[in-house]
Scaffold this motif. Structure first.
Motif: not given
Length: 274
Positions: A243-270
């Motif tokens: 589950t995620f929320a659309v935000t001004e700063d990008g997708p915020r993954v509400l069910t990920a413990l780190d809100e998606g930071r590790e995976w988004f970093t892999k994909l090149g999303i700052v």
């Protein structure tokens, strides 16, 4: 505060997204606990009991239990079962099984929904690759869920990644969905399709994205229990969801413990959420 709608989609305030984060975090923590509990010899009902106790002990209510008559807290789908498998005291997991666990929880009236697929003991390299491809496709779809994008941009990102990885069956007729004060809300989010269609995504919209991918064909069958969906050819399947929320700063993954930071970093999303 009154909830707004755009294009039939519920738009949450920042405060309401925080409530959804509480529900999402509880779901994420429950799934991580269950991941650690999965081993040969445990039954799917054992896992269900653990999930319900953890959710209730932490102030939540299971979303699934009683939903249209569903009898359990989690869905446990084993091997050729794609989604909606019903936990059973008679279903003992064996070495080499592949298990999908789908979990939902309600906190203060707001829902979180997420799923993982985990190996039971040792699985084949082909099956391990299926899990990797499916999970990566989920994150590609989530990464496409930015403000200003179109709904089917997520669908296209999921399909494109899966197609680029080999010959897999992308399940049709089941997919992601809006989420908020109800677990399943408009719109449906297919796991395939052309980009650039559907509503424009706006901050405050929340969705559950969930690719389901088969080793064989995309064909499915529903069992006589009225819930369990299996592959038409009996080959194995994988299912991941966040589950995620659309935000001004990008997708915020509400069910990920780190809100998606590790995976988004892999994909090149700052910027990945807060």
């Amino acid at each position: 505060m009154r909830r707004r709608r755009r294009h039939g989609i519920q738009v949450k305030t920042a405060e309401q997204v925080e409530l959804m984060r509480a529900a999402g975090l509880l779901v994420g923590e429950t799934l991580e606990m269950l991941r650690e509990a999965v081993k040969p010899g445990i039954t799917t009902m054992d896992l269900d009991v653990l999930a319900e106790q953890h959710i209730r002990d932490h102030g939540g209510v299971p979303s699934f239990k009683g939903y249209h008559g569903f009898p359990a807290t989690i869905c446990t789908s084993v091997n050729e079962e794609i989604v909606h498998g019903i936990p059973s005291a008679d279903r003992e997991l064996r070495d080499g099984d592949v298990l999908s666990i789908d979990c939902g929880a309600i906190v203060a009236g707001w829902h979180g929904d997420s799923a993982i697929t985990v190996p039971v003991g040792e699985i084949t390299p082909e099956e391990a690759r299926l899990l990797e491809v499916t999970e990566a496709s989920l994150w590609r779809g989530l990464a496409a869920g930015t403000a200003g994008a179109r709904l089917t941009d997520m669908s296209h990102a999921i399909e494109s990644h899966i197609r680029s990885q080999g010959s897999y069956g992308i399940v049709e007729g089941y997919g992601g969905h809006g989420i908020g004060t109800r677990m399943h809300m408009d719109p449906l989010i297919p796991n395939h399709g052309e980009p650039g269609h559907g509503p424009v995504l706006e901050p405050g919209m929340c969705f559950a994205v969930e690719p389901m991918v088969n080793l064989g064909t995309k064909d499915t069958l529903e069992l006589a229990d009225g819930w369990t969906v299996v592959t038409g050819d009996g080959r194995r399947s994988a299912h991941f969801e966040h589950t995620f929320a659309v935000t001004e700063d990008g997708p915020r993954v509400l069910t990920a413990l780190d809100e998606g930071r590790e995976w988004f970093t892999k994909l090149g999303i700052v910027k990945a959420g807060k």
